[in-house]
Design an enzyme around this catalytic site. Sequence first.
Site, short mmCIF file in Angstrom:
data_model
loop_
_atom_site.label_atom_id
_atom_site.label_comp_id
_atom_site.label_asym_id
_atom_site.label_seq_id
_atom_site.Cartn_x
_atom_site.Cartn_y
_atom_site.Cartn_z
N HIS B 118 0.92 -0.98 -0.23
CA HIS B 118 0.09 0.10 0.09
C HIS B 118 0.98 1.33 0.01
CE1 HIS B 118 -2.75 3.20 1.41
NE2 HIS B 118 -3.52 2.40 0.97
N GLU B 166 -3.47 3.74 -7.44
CA GLU B 166 -3.76 4.70 -6.56
C GLU B 166 -2.72 5.81 -6.66
OE1 GLU B 166 -6.29 3.39 -2.90
OE2 GLU B 166 -4.25 2.82 -2.55
N GLY B 206 -9.74 8.78 -3.37
CA GLY B 206 -10.59 9.82 -3.68
C GLY B 206 -12.15 9.45 -3.92
N ALA B 227 -11.20 4.12 1.33
CA ALA B 227 -10.97 4.22 2.61
C ALA B 227 -11.61 5.17 3.27
CB ALA B 227 -9.48 4.46 3.03
N SER B 228 -11.18 6.39 3.30
CA SER B 228 -12.06 7.73 4.02
C SER B 228 -13.29 7.97 3.47
CB SER B 228 -10.94 8.79 3.97
OG SER B 228 -10.70 9.25 2.52
#
Lengths: 248, 248, 248, 248
Positions: B118, B166, B206, B227-228
């Site tokens: 990652h 990413e 994003g 994730a977020s």
Amino acid sequence: MPKNILKVIDFSTSKKNIVRNKIIMLKTPVIVLNVKTYAEATGDKTIEIAKIMDKVSNETDISMAISVQATDIYKCRETVEIPVFAEHIDPIKPGSHTGWTLPEAVKKAGAVGTLINHSEHRLKLADIDTCISRAKELNLDHIVCTNNIATSKAAAVFSPNFVAVEPPELIGGDISVTTADPGIVSGSVEAVKKIDERVKVLCGAGVKNGKDVAKSIELGADGVLLASGIVKADDKEKVIRDLAAGIK
Amino acid sequence: MPKNILKVIDFSTSKKNIVRNKIIMLKTPVIVLNVKTYAEATGDKTIEIAKIMDKVSNETDISMAISVQATDIYKCRETVEIPVFAEHIDPIKPGSHTGWTLPEAVKKAGAVGTLINHSEHRLKLADIDTCISRAKELNLDHIVCTNNIATSKAAAVFSPNFVAVEPPELIGGDISVTTADPGIVSGSVEAVKKIDERVKVLCGAGVKNGKDVAKSIELGADGVLLASGIVKADDKEKVIRDLAAGIK
Amino acid sequence: MPKNILKVIDFSTSKKNIVRNKIIMLKTPVIVLNVKTYAEATGDKTIEIAKIMDKVSNETDISMAISVQATDIYKCRETVEIPVFAEHIDPIKPGSHTGWTLPEAVKKAGAVGTLINHSEHRLKLADIDTCISRAKELNLDHIVCTNNIATSKAAAVFSPNFVAVEPPELIGGDISVTTADPGIVSGSVEAVKKIDERVKVLCGAGVKNGKDVAKSIELGADGVLLASGIVKADDKEKVIRDLAAGIK
Amino acid sequence: MPKNILKVIDFSTSKKNIVRNKIIMLKTPVIVLNVKTYAEATGDKTIEIAKIMDKVSNETDISMAISVQATDIYKCRETVEIPVFAEHIDPIKPGSHTGWTLPEAVKKAGAVGTLINHSEHRLKLADIDTCISRAKELNLDHIVCTNNIATSKAAAVFSPNFVAVEPPELIGGDISVTTADPGIVSGSVEAVKKIDERVKVLCGAGVKNGKDVAKSIELGADGVLLASGIVKADDKEKVIRDLAAGIK
């Protein structure tokens, strides 16, 4: 407050931990097992070892703790009463740190303490400072590992709960540090206490039997940190009982 | 064979995983959540998020998986049916590696797969090779994260199950990679398939809503890694349902 | 004995170094410039800066030293009289360490000292111990960089020649540590001297002018370590003269 | 343009380098010596070895290059005509990177190329990408080291000038990779050429004599990368002549 923390307080009253200035801390003298990532101590096999330590600790009233892989903290904590430690924490706060070991995570999983800066997982000086601060902030007991007298003394500057000195060249070997290099144990005790007498000192590397444990106490240490001596033993219970016999 | 692996095979028949040449692999298109070390996704909070994904996945029949901290794999796996991934494995075999993440340990704790490399936990080239080999050896599904078209192509050389591209500068941001840099998604798909057409491609950074997911599929990806977008959302279920709506 | 060491002894007699118990050590108070890897301080541009410092040091009789990239040590040393330092050494002995910085190599190239553990190049605790030992073994002067009072005190345990405290958040900034956080300077001086009064203390971060230098001395420091304040200045000579004016 | 770059163009015309699409690149077949950080190859001792290679290269018209410690690039470059390489560059641009190896710095010191990702100095995947990009941007020749066929193929994806495959377990040993594991050489050549046929392939590990060099060419390699075979030899000139004899 989660159940595991209550249990920890139980440990404390059952004399497996002490609370000093409200800090959770292992009762000493203590035998701490670090299971590393040995095949013989991954998943259910770790739990089996923890159960044996739990049984012997209960029967002998000798303080013991087990440091396990992050994946095994939760189940281990659910199964045994002896304090469960993490093997490592990273110097981070909650956030974007994929795959790193968050101090809050090991605490929530049930660990009451952690190793920091193990010889196989050394940290930068500033990160040791951060890890110790984070452990204190979360009231996680903590054992900072060091490799010689000078680094033991330097670690003591941060006033951790424990410093554990282990000469890397003796780790995993057949001769105990207490025999091969007793001076590093007594020297570390002296150096650490000179900086901060509240810091307790463990020793490790090659520790295998009660005689080694007794010698470590004699040299001024508050206990031992060991791994292969138990994990690689055929009869683990016999070894754990022998180690316990080295205390008192 | 441990119970959790049988369950995984159940997932497979319930179309949440596919078994390709006896390899356990997420069914695609898929939505993979990486919870990182966010406070909102540590301990029981992770389990809550996993439960919501589990519910939505069951209701919509959209394939979903969750990548959690090592400490939370076991409990998460005990609680939900969607596949649980580790966020990281280290390039090691069982042995003396205190505090590192042993592939066997995440497997035994119940993970059916893992992220590798990652952006917040990058690995050396030789270690990516080793991690992929170890994952294959243990039949752990695996998503190798990359940062651009060239590294996606290089990762594909090792024939991993998944590559997830990413762009680091977009991670955690407000604009989805599918809007900010659609060419990196289609370009990675093309580059990866040219090396090995069996390798599936995810995209991330994003990603926040169903429109982003739909666009990722349109660009040739087999799903998203986010994730977020979920972890930081006030109404997580709403976001997860919206993301799911982006597929089909 | 190589010519460069003789020159060093010349520095000593010209009061730019002192020899204490046969240890080569910068004369204090001192202004140490770390040129980092700035474009404005790579190759011949470093030499130009070193020449200006050399001139001002000769004219003002203020002790100055320059820490340069490994590639530039040799030529810098051939050109100027002020002591040339390496920016870093690795904790290694001669052997198979491709691309790492061998202490012997910087010594042979002409460096009389080295930075250790700079904030941009932090080392593990055990490696700081090793680097300091190697520097002493080779009679290389050495400045161990630290980030706060606690790490300064820990570094002092190894009895290095110098500790340089620099709060990372102020490095490269517009406000000098002596203004933004004077307590970290005086606190580090006190903590270090308590461990070993022979260890000298520098401070850095945001240092830009003579006033900052004067304040550092007033706070108990033996000089300053700075970088962008000189390297990024349009009129470098003017800045260097101003810094020098801060001493005495 | 600095004098050393003009000299490099001279090398090119003297057939010690080739310029392909305006890219500076070693003429092949080539013998590349990596001196590591051996005591026998630090400071003036490196220069002595470089002089011998220079002499033999001139007499035999066999292409040779020497990769030296950052500290020794400048002097080496001033003394010999064979191309001087750095042993490593870091994935950085000019700025605040104290003690790291700036690509511009090795170029300005006189290096015409660099090793990247040596087995003793491995890099993260994304950083290999960055280092290769930086080398191309600065027109630095570059040899990306790898440890097996898969990583050789992955490295080839970035279209570097050279890939050098070296099985780590054979490095520094007595048996040449060309004898111990010829398949890794021919396999790497095949895998690399399949990705990008312009990428040249070297092999290394245990290479000691002309027979090993001849075998490497026979296996499809464009030359060898070696270290201890020359550095640790009593009669270095004899070894270098023998290695040269392995070509043509």
